[in-house]
Design a protein around this motif. Sequence first.
Motif, PDB file in Angstrom:
ATOM      1  N   GLY A  28       0.820  -1.212   0.000  1.00  0.00           N
ATOM      2  CA  GLY A  28       0.000   0.000   0.000  1.00  0.00           C
ATOM      3  C   GLY A  28       0.849   1.255   0.000  1.00  0.00           C
ATOM      4  N   TYR A  29       1.883   1.277   0.832  1.00  0.00           N
ATOM      5  CA  TYR A  29       2.788   2.425   0.877  1.00  0.00           C
ATOM      6  C   TYR A  29       3.529   2.600  -0.447  1.00  0.00           C
ATOM      7  CZ  TYR A  29       2.316   3.081   5.956  1.00  0.00           C
ATOM      8  OH  TYR A  29       1.840   3.335   7.216  1.00  0.00           O
ATOM      9  N   VAL A  30       4.017   1.487  -0.993  1.00  0.00           N
ATOM     10  CA  VAL A  30       4.787   1.544  -2.241  1.00  0.00           C
ATOM     11  C   VAL A  30       3.923   2.084  -3.381  1.00  0.00           C
ATOM     12  CG1 VAL A  30       5.861   0.105  -4.025  1.00  0.00           C
ATOM     13  CG2 VAL A  30       6.471  -0.203  -1.613  1.00  0.00           C
ATOM     14  N   ALA A  31       2.677   1.609  -3.468  1.00  0.00           N
ATOM     15  CA  ALA A  31       1.778   2.082  -4.518  1.00  0.00           C
ATOM     16  C   ALA A  31       1.432   3.556  -4.326  1.00  0.00           C
ATOM     17  CB  ALA A  31       0.506   1.232  -4.530  1.00  0.00           C
ATOM     18  N   HIS A  32       1.171   3.957  -3.094  1.00  0.00           N
ATOM     19  CA  HIS A  32       0.799   5.346  -2.798  1.00  0.00           C
ATOM     20  C   HIS A  32       1.918   6.311  -3.180  1.00  0.00           C
ATOM     21  CE1 HIS A  32      -1.030   8.762  -0.716  1.00  0.00           C
ATOM     22  NE2 HIS A  32       0.130   8.965  -0.108  1.00  0.00           N
ATOM     23  N   HIS A  33       3.151   5.918  -2.905  1.00  0.00           N
ATOM     24  CA  HIS A  33       4.288   6.814  -3.155  1.00  0.00           C
ATOM     25  C   HIS A  33       4.922   6.590  -4.520  1.00  0.00           C
ATOM     26  CE1 HIS A  33       4.301   8.592   0.835  1.00  0.00           C
ATOM     27  NE2 HIS A  33       4.105   7.392   1.333  1.00  0.00           N
ATOM     28  N   GLY A  34       4.383   5.645  -5.294  1.00  0.00           N
ATOM     29  CA  GLY A  34       4.856   5.452  -6.656  1.00  0.00           C
ATOM     30  C   GLY A  34       6.276   4.938  -6.761  1.00  0.00           C
ATOM     31  N   LEU A  35       6.689   4.074  -5.833  1.00  0.00           N
ATOM     32  CA  LEU A  35       8.046   3.526  -5.884  1.00  0.00           C
ATOM     33  C   LEU A  35       8.122   2.428  -6.947  1.00  0.00           C
ATOM     34  CD1 LEU A  35       8.929   3.292  -2.069  1.00  0.00           C
ATOM     35  CD2 LEU A  35       9.246   5.202  -3.660  1.00  0.00           C
ATOM     36  N   LYS A  36       9.187   2.437  -7.693  1.00  0.00           N
ATOM     37  CA  LYS A  36       9.349   1.503  -8.811  1.00  0.00           C
ATOM     38  C   LYS A  36      10.219   0.325  -8.385  1.00  0.00           C
ATOM     39  CE  LYS A  36       7.123   4.471 -11.332  1.00  0.00           C
ATOM     40  NZ  LYS A  36       5.692   4.217 -11.649  1.00  0.00           N
ATOM     41  N   ASP A  57      10.798  -8.732  -5.935  1.00  0.00           N
ATOM     42  CA  ASP A  57      11.895  -8.109  -5.185  1.00  0.00           C
ATOM     43  C   ASP A  57      11.357  -7.405  -3.943  1.00  0.00           C
ATOM     44  OD1 ASP A  57      13.737  -8.981  -7.038  1.00  0.00           O
ATOM     45  OD2 ASP A  57      13.714  -7.116  -8.192  1.00  0.00           O
ATOM     46  N   LEU A  58      10.209  -6.749  -4.101  1.00  0.00           N
ATOM     47  CA  LEU A  58       9.599  -6.046  -2.972  1.00  0.00           C
ATOM     48  C   LEU A  58       9.276  -7.022  -1.847  1.00  0.00           C
ATOM     49  CD1 LEU A  58       8.354  -3.499  -1.688  1.00  0.00           C
ATOM     50  CD2 LEU A  58       6.222  -4.054  -2.880  1.00  0.00           C
ATOM     51  N   LYS A  59       8.652  -8.135  -2.180  1.00  0.00           N
ATOM     52  CA  LYS A  59       8.283  -9.118  -1.165  1.00  0.00           C
ATOM     53  C   LYS A  59       9.506  -9.671  -0.451  1.00  0.00           C
ATOM     54  CE  LYS A  59       5.835 -13.500  -0.510  1.00  0.00           C
ATOM     55  NZ  LYS A  59       5.021 -14.570  -1.157  1.00  0.00           N
ATOM     56  N   ALA A  60      10.523 -10.039  -1.212  1.00  0.00           N
ATOM     57  CA  ALA A  60      11.731 -10.620  -0.614  1.00  0.00           C
ATOM     58  C   ALA A  60      12.412  -9.629   0.321  1.00  0.00           C
ATOM     59  CB  ALA A  60      12.683 -11.074  -1.721  1.00  0.00           C
ATOM     60  N   GLN A  82       9.014   1.964   8.030  1.00  0.00           N
ATOM     61  CA  GLN A  82      10.465   2.136   8.104  1.00  0.00           C
ATOM     62  C   GLN A  82      11.148   1.451   6.920  1.00  0.00           C
ATOM     63  OE1 GLN A  82      11.029   0.530  12.013  1.00  0.00           O
ATOM     64  NE2 GLN A  82      10.761   2.506  13.038  1.00  0.00           N
ATOM     65  N   PHE A  83      10.633   0.283   6.522  1.00  0.00           N
ATOM     66  CA  PHE A  83      11.185  -0.394   5.352  1.00  0.00           C
ATOM     67  C   PHE A  83      10.980   0.440   4.090  1.00  0.00           C
ATOM     68  CE2 PHE A  83       9.970  -2.915   1.580  1.00  0.00           C
ATOM     69  CZ  PHE A  83      11.228  -3.397   1.239  1.00  0.00           C
ATOM     70  N   VAL A  84       9.787   1.023   3.933  1.00  0.00           N
ATOM     71  CA  VAL A  84       9.494   1.810   2.731  1.00  0.00           C
ATOM     72  C   VAL A  84      10.386   3.049   2.678  1.00  0.00           C
ATOM     73  CG1 VAL A  84       7.719   3.218   1.607  1.00  0.00           C
ATOM     74  CG2 VAL A  84       7.152   0.941   2.466  1.00  0.00           C
ATOM     75  N   LEU A 117      16.393   3.488  -3.632  1.00  0.00           N
ATOM     76  CA  LEU A 117      15.972   3.664  -5.027  1.00  0.00           C
ATOM     77  C   LEU A 117      16.219   5.081  -5.538  1.00  0.00           C
ATOM     78  CD1 LEU A 117      12.537   1.743  -4.988  1.00  0.00           C
ATOM     79  CD2 LEU A 117      14.722   0.954  -5.945  1.00  0.00           C
ATOM     80  N   GLY A 118      16.580   5.977  -4.626  1.00  0.00           N
ATOM     81  CA  GLY A 118      16.809   7.369  -5.024  1.00  0.00           C
ATOM     82  C   GLY A 118      15.514   8.081  -5.386  1.00  0.00           C
ATOM     83  N   GLN A 119      14.394   7.670  -4.772  1.00  0.00           N
ATOM     84  CA  GLN A 119      13.103   8.267  -5.052  1.00  0.00           C
ATOM     85  C   GLN A 119      12.580   8.996  -3.808  1.00  0.00           C
ATOM     86  OE1 GLN A 119      11.832   4.266  -7.404  1.00  0.00           O
ATOM     87  NE2 GLN A 119      10.225   5.813  -7.278  1.00  0.00           N
ATOM     88  N   THR A 120      11.796  10.027  -4.013  1.00  0.00           N
ATOM     89  CA  THR A 120      11.239  10.801  -2.913  1.00  0.00           C
ATOM     90  C   THR A 120       9.848  10.276  -2.548  1.00  0.00           C
ATOM     91  OG1 THR A 120      10.315  12.443  -4.431  1.00  0.00           O
ATOM     92  CG2 THR A 120      12.522  12.866  -3.549  1.00  0.00           C
ATOM     93  N   LEU A 121       9.415  10.580  -1.331  1.00  0.00           N
ATOM     94  CA  LEU A 121       8.095  10.192  -0.844  1.00  0.00           C
ATOM     95  C   LEU A 121       7.173  11.415  -0.858  1.00  0.00           C
ATOM     96  CD1 LEU A 121       9.167   7.961   2.170  1.00  0.00           C
ATOM     97  CD2 LEU A 121       8.414   7.187  -0.082  1.00  0.00           C
ATOM     98  N   LYS A 122       5.889  11.189  -1.047  1.00  0.00           N
ATOM     99  CA  LYS A 122       4.925  12.277  -1.028  1.00  0.00           C
ATOM    100  C   LYS A 122       4.795  12.841   0.384  1.00  0.00           C
ATOM    101  CE  LYS A 122       2.084  10.251  -4.728  1.00  0.00           C
ATOM    102  NZ  LYS A 122       0.733   9.717  -5.061  1.00  0.00           N
ATOM    103  N   ASP A 123       4.440  14.116   0.449  1.00  0.00           N
ATOM    104  CA  ASP A 123       4.208  14.747   1.755  1.00  0.00           C
ATOM    105  C   ASP A 123       2.937  14.189   2.375  1.00  0.00           C
ATOM    106  OD1 ASP A 123       6.449  16.297   1.512  1.00  0.00           O
ATOM    107  OD2 ASP A 123       5.377  17.972   0.566  1.00  0.00           O
TER     108      ASP A 123
END
Length: 292
Positions: A242-250, A255-258, A277-279, A286-292
């Motif tokens: 849910g967090y990964v989808a919300h923040h658009g992490l690629k 790999d995500l599950k492992a 904390q993992f996200v 990944l060098g990606q930013t998270l949404k506010d």
Amino acid sequence: MPETPHSLEPLLTRIAEALERLAPPEERKETFVAADAFVWQAEGGRFLAVPHVNRTPIALLKSVDRVRDKLLDNTENFARGLPANNALLWGARGMGKSSLVKAVHAEVAAKHAAKDASALKLVEIHREDIESLPRCLSHMRESPHRFIVFCDDLSFDADDTAYKSLKAVLEGGVEGRPQNVLFYATSNRRHLMAREMVENERSTAIHQGEAVEEKVSLSDRFGLWLGFHNCSQADYLAMVEGYVAHHGLKIAPEDLKAQALEWAMTRGSRSGRVAWQFVQDLAGRLGQTLKD
């Protein structure tokens, strides 16, 4: 030679100025229009506006559907001027107790803000300031707004008497809780005191059970008890996804599950906090930013 009235004026002025300095300053009447959330500062007797609340969208809070719906209904009733209960959110660490309080406030406040001038406000009071709770509530009693007073991680030690202030406010005091105020608290303890404290006082009491009745009865003053329990692996992975989808992490699903499972294993637990904390770690790698 006796002093004339004119010669006494400087002395009288100094006396008047000294009396003014000794008099307690008049408390400023809070209007609560600066923000939707505030932090009560007991030392200065004022409310610090919080323009941007650190909260998680309610849709991202997984595996808490039952308690989420109960707290939403209770808060909605309160916002509509209907009877509602004080709520104690207790249980496992990191499972979203405080996040749920803030998310529910945001959900209900947004729904009512446009059509109701008595918008719902969130006021956080720190555990160490509980004794000042009656003074805090006195500012709210005459306000047109409705308030959720929120205390995170509430618990009491054996020699702590601050719980008496809370107990009197929740029920039974002369003034009691104002009609426009609800009290929400989170705690890892169901009875707000450690089990060993309860057992120790029972074992040394003349009448076992009576010695701790006053403290244990504090939790009974919360009409709504919401329990949070450790999550399953499936729930933990749903939180991560849910967090990964919300923040658009690629990242590839396998790999995500492992990586998420490895992270939980190194932490020795699974919870919403561990998932977040993992996200954060994943986004950094990944060098990606998270949404506010």
